[in-house]
Design a protein around this motif. Structure first.
Motif, PDB file in Angstrom:
ATOM      1  N   TRP A  86     -29.948 -30.585  -9.846  1.00  0.00           N
ATOM      2  CA  TRP A  86     -31.198 -30.834 -10.556  1.00  0.00           C
ATOM      3  C   TRP A  86     -31.193 -30.137 -11.911  1.00  0.00           C
ATOM      4  N   ALA A  87     -30.696 -28.892 -11.947  1.00  0.00           N
ATOM      5  CA  ALA A  87     -30.696 -28.132 -13.197  1.00  0.00           C
ATOM      6  C   ALA A  87     -29.790 -28.773 -14.239  1.00  0.00           C
ATOM      7  N   VAL A  88     -28.738 -29.440 -13.802  1.00  0.00           N
ATOM      8  CA  VAL A  88     -27.828 -30.083 -14.744  1.00  0.00           C
ATOM      9  C   VAL A  88     -28.481 -31.311 -15.371  1.00  0.00           C
ATOM     10  N   SER A  89     -29.278 -32.018 -14.597  1.00  0.00           N
ATOM     11  CA  SER A  89     -29.820 -33.292 -15.092  1.00  0.00           C
ATOM     12  C   SER A  89     -31.322 -33.269 -15.323  1.00  0.00           C
ATOM     13  N   VAL A  90     -31.946 -32.097 -15.395  1.00  0.00           N
ATOM     14  CA  VAL A  90     -33.398 -32.040 -15.518  1.00  0.00           C
ATOM     15  C   VAL A  90     -33.889 -32.631 -16.839  1.00  0.00           C
ATOM     16  N   PHE A  91     -33.143 -32.473 -17.917  1.00  0.00           N
ATOM     17  CA  PHE A  91     -33.602 -32.986 -19.206  1.00  0.00           C
ATOM     18  C   PHE A  91     -33.520 -34.498 -19.277  1.00  0.00           C
TER      19      PHE A  91
END
Length: 124
Positions: A86-91
């Protein structure tokens, strides 16, 4: 009439899987018996994990707190498994993904507070 030849690749795959899994299980045992490496002795059959004989029966029941701690570890380990992708693709995902993850983390934090208040993390 049903054409059963379509199932032939599946049956072949299952047959190969059965043969290979049986070979991986039984072949090392057979080789050790044939080569002479299987010679049980007092030293080979003794305890090796902790260095001394066990005090109690190995089938004795554990305290339920061990299981509670293990379950809590699994829960927070899964949280980490969900958090990194999630942190990798949150943006790229937008505000909906961020809000849903904050709800997820909030629920987990609420569960941790509940377990803490119930004494699941207290150790004597």
């Amino acid at each position: 009439m049903v054409d059963l030849s379509q199932y032939l690749p599946i049956l072949m795959f299952l047959g190969v899987a059965l043969v290979l899994s049986s070979a991986f299980v039984f072949l090392p045992m057979a080789v050790s018996r044939l080569t002479g490496t299987y010679k049980p002795s007092v030293e080979k059959l003794s305890e090796y994990e902790c260095g001394f004989p066990a005090f109690e029966d190995s089938r004795a029941q554990f305290d339920v707190r061990f299981y509670l701690v293990a379950i809590l570890f699994i829960i927070f380990d899964l949280e980490a498994a969900f958090l990194f992708p999630w942190a990798v693709s949150v943006f790229d995902l937008g505000w909906t993904a961020w809000i849903s993850m904050m709800i997820f983390i909030g629920e987990l934090a609420l569960g941790l507070v509940y377990a803490w208040k119930k004494g699941a993390l207290d150790w004597e």
